[in-house]
Each structure stands twice: as C-alpha cells, then as structure tokens.
Scaffold this motif. Structure first.
Motif, mmCIF file in Angstrom:
data_model
loop_
_atom_site.group_PDB
_atom_site.id
_atom_site.type_symbol
_atom_site.label_atom_id
_atom_site.label_comp_id
_atom_site.label_asym_id
_atom_site.label_seq_id
_atom_site.Cartn_x
_atom_site.Cartn_y
_atom_site.Cartn_z
ATOM 1 N N SER A 37 -17.339 -1.840 1.790
ATOM 2 C CA SER A 37 -17.111 -1.946 0.406
ATOM 3 C C SER A 37 -16.510 -3.080 -0.023
ATOM 4 O O SER A 37 -16.386 -3.501 -1.252
ATOM 5 N N ILE A 38 -15.791 -3.594 0.988
ATOM 6 C CA ILE A 38 -14.937 -4.900 0.592
ATOM 7 C C ILE A 38 -15.510 -6.271 1.217
ATOM 8 O O ILE A 38 -14.895 -7.459 0.762
ATOM 9 N N SER A 39 -16.408 -5.966 1.943
ATOM 10 C CA SER A 39 -17.185 -7.289 2.617
ATOM 11 C C SER A 39 -17.460 -8.179 1.565
ATOM 12 O O SER A 39 -18.174 -7.986 0.440
ATOM 13 N N ASN A 40 -17.335 -9.530 1.590
ATOM 14 C CA ASN A 40 -17.492 -10.778 0.579
ATOM 15 C C ASN A 40 -16.856 -10.485 -0.717
ATOM 16 O O ASN A 40 -17.732 -10.927 -1.732
ATOM 17 N N ARG A 41 -15.929 -9.917 -0.584
ATOM 18 C CA ARG A 41 -15.141 -9.481 -1.893
ATOM 19 C C ARG A 41 -13.610 -9.988 -1.998
ATOM 20 O O ARG A 41 -13.039 -10.321 -0.862
ATOM 21 N N HIS A 42 -13.211 -10.254 -3.177
ATOM 22 C CA HIS A 42 -11.713 -10.594 -3.342
ATOM 23 C C HIS A 42 -11.076 -9.279 -3.628
ATOM 24 O O HIS A 42 -11.290 -8.650 -4.587
ATOM 25 N N VAL A 43 -10.229 -8.832 -2.759
ATOM 26 C CA VAL A 43 -9.372 -7.753 -2.886
ATOM 27 C C VAL A 43 -7.907 -7.824 -3.279
ATOM 28 O O VAL A 43 -7.487 -8.610 -2.639
ATOM 29 N N LEU A 44 -7.330 -6.984 -4.153
ATOM 30 C CA LEU A 44 -6.093 -7.097 -4.293
ATOM 31 C C LEU A 44 -5.478 -5.809 -3.892
ATOM 32 O O LEU A 44 -5.765 -4.645 -4.004
ATOM 33 N N LEU A 45 -4.694 -5.991 -2.991
ATOM 34 C CA LEU A 45 -3.682 -5.028 -1.932
ATOM 35 C C LEU A 45 -2.559 -4.857 -2.709
ATOM 36 O O LEU A 45 -1.660 -5.633 -3.164
ATOM 37 N N VAL A 46 -2.309 -3.536 -3.268
ATOM 38 C CA VAL A 46 -1.077 -3.219 -4.203
ATOM 39 C C VAL A 46 -0.126 -2.072 -3.404
ATOM 40 O O VAL A 46 -0.600 -1.219 -2.602
ATOM 41 N N ASP A 47 1.188 -2.469 -3.460
ATOM 42 C CA ASP A 47 2.109 -1.757 -2.942
ATOM 43 C C ASP A 47 3.403 -1.355 -3.729
ATOM 44 O O ASP A 47 3.415 -1.935 -4.870
ATOM 45 N N ASP A 48 4.361 -0.689 -3.613
ATOM 46 C CA ASP A 48 5.291 -0.413 -4.430
ATOM 47 C C ASP A 48 6.317 -1.527 -4.196
ATOM 48 O O ASP A 48 6.887 -2.011 -5.191
ATOM 49 N N ILE A 49 6.573 -1.897 -2.687
ATOM 50 C CA ILE A 49 7.873 -2.796 -2.994
ATOM 51 C C ILE A 49 7.409 -3.636 -1.456
ATOM 52 O O ILE A 49 6.804 -3.319 -0.402
ATOM 53 N N MET A 50 7.930 -4.986 -1.489
ATOM 54 C CA MET A 50 7.455 -5.937 -0.514
ATOM 55 C C MET A 50 9.067 -6.441 0.061
ATOM 56 O O MET A 50 9.795 -6.818 -0.983
ATOM 57 N N THR A 51 9.315 -6.414 1.082
ATOM 58 C CA THR A 51 10.551 -6.950 1.523
ATOM 59 C C THR A 51 10.279 -7.995 2.743
ATOM 60 O O THR A 51 10.254 -9.286 2.463
ATOM 61 N N THR A 52 9.821 -7.745 3.890
ATOM 62 C CA THR A 52 9.560 -8.789 4.877
ATOM 63 C C THR A 52 8.169 -9.219 4.738
ATOM 64 O O THR A 52 7.854 -10.151 5.073
ATOM 65 N N GLY A 53 7.391 -8.144 4.205
ATOM 66 C CA GLY A 53 5.820 -8.277 4.143
ATOM 67 C C GLY A 53 5.315 -7.518 5.421
ATOM 68 O O GLY A 53 3.965 -7.834 5.728
ATOM 69 N N SER A 54 6.048 -7.002 6.387
ATOM 70 C CA SER A 54 5.249 -6.355 7.565
ATOM 71 C C SER A 54 4.244 -5.650 7.361
ATOM 72 O O SER A 54 3.239 -5.598 8.050
#
Length: 231
Positions: A187-204
């Motif tokens: 469903s995401i192959s060959n596509r531009h994905v926006l990954l969304v989350d609540d908080i980013m600190t270190t990005g791990s």
C-alpha cells in the motif's frame, strides 16, 4: 452560524481551554485564541529539509519534509495538550490539533507531493488500555483538511518495551529496535509517506518505524509531529 442548541449546550456544560483552563467562548474549540497565539511554534515547515529536527535524522533515516507544530517542554502549559490527548481520554484533541497543524502548514507547501499518512502505531495492549491511538486521531485531523488518505494497516508495533522518558539517546535506540513489523508494504510501495507521531525527542522511535516502512520499496518518508523536544 452558531445554533441555539449549541449556545444552550455551552451554557449548561461550559468548556475550558486545554492549556490555560479559561472558559472557552462559543466560537472557540479546545484552545482559547490567546493560547493558540502563544503556542511555542517551531516554524520548521518553512525549512522542512534543513531544521534542527531534520538534522537529528540525517544519516539515520532518509527523509524529505520534517516538522513539528510546537516545541514540547515537559510540565509547560503547551504540554497539557499532549498529556490530555494521551492520558486524559481526549482523542478529540488529536483531531483538532491535526486540523490546526494542517491549516497552518498547507500554505507553506509542507504537504505537497505526499500520497498517504501513516500514524505511528501503538501496541494492541496499549490501544485496549487507552481506547484509541493518539497519532491516528492527529492523522485524521490532518486528512480532513488536506484530503490525504490515512493508512492504519501498514505497520504494527509488536512490543512497547519500557518508557522512553528516562532513557538516554543510546538506550532509546536499543529500546525500540525490532519492535515494528511491516504488514502491508504494497500500500505504500512507490509512494511518499507522511509518518506522524505525537512527540519527537531523539527520533529513535521514528527511525525504527521509518526503517521498517522503507522495506516496502521505493518509499519516500516525511515526518510530522505535534511536539518536538530540544536537546
């Protein structure tokens, strides 16, 4: 126009601002106008390829656009929004924050070229405990204004480990290794994905999940969070 029923409901059950707790006017939602004005915005969407949040991901995850709505500081006034969203049984806050984010970042071109929104998954046990995934609610608010579809069946979280809050950078990386599993890469192959989350600190967590998304093949990834923690 605001209906008589809405005015009556507001009179019988007054709503308060999620940040300052002042009573909201009939036309205000979730946050009063004063608090919206003073949210500590990052303005990263103006330079989505090169900002301090994006730089934390350089060399670790290939990314396109990277931004957060506001700076997150624990125990600050603005942090009450995310706390209520995650622990206060207020999924509606996620939807409304998503709409606010989309309304402010669309004019800056942040969403251009994005094909699908993927919310950061939580474990099944955490969903049962909370009743919802806060990142999904955030994604739905964004989708309502941008008309970009939301895909919730792309990746799953297998385990939570321990809380990231008190871990250092390297411990955070180890804590989220191999906790995500790609379930619907087609469903995401060959596509531009926006990954969304609540908080980013270190990005791990984002790096771990994003790396799993890349396995779908020829995937572009952008990142958007509600809050960003400096340091």
């Amino acid at each position: 126009m605001i209906s008589f029923f809405s005015r009556l409901l507001d009179l019988l059950s007054p709503r308060s601002c999620a940040v300052c707790h002042r009573r909201l006017t009939i036309s205000e939602r979730m946050i009063c106008c004063t608090c919206i004005l003073h949210l500590p915005r990052t303005h990263f969407a103006r330079e989505p390829y090169d900002n301090e949040m994006a730089q934390k991901l350089w060399g670790l995850l290939p990314v396109e656009h990277v931004a957060a709505l506001f700076y997150y500081h624990p125990h600050s006034d603005a942090s009450r929004l995310i706390y209520a969203l995650k622990y206060g049984n207020r999924p509606d806050y996620g939807w409304q924050i998503g709409r606010l984010t989309a309304s402010e970042m669309t004019d800056e071109g942040f969403f251009e070229g994005i094909d699908v929104i993927v919310p950061m998954p939580i474990t099944k046990s955490r969903r049962r405990e909370r009743g919802y995934n806060q990142s999904e609610e955030f994604a739905r608010g964004i989708a309502e204004l941008t008309e970009i579809p939301v895909a919730t069946d792309v990746v799953e979280r297998l385990s939570f480990g321990i809380s990231q809050t008190k871990l250092n950078h390297w411990e955070r990386r180890e804590n989220v290794e191999n906790v995500f599993h790609l379930t619907n890469g087609e469903s995401i192959s060959n596509r531009h994905v926006l990954l969304v989350d609540d908080i980013m600190t270190t990005g791990s967590t984002i790096i771990s999940c994003g790396s799993e998304l890349l396995k779908a093949g020829n995937v572009k990834i952008s990142i958007l969070t509600i809050g960003y923690t400096k340091g």
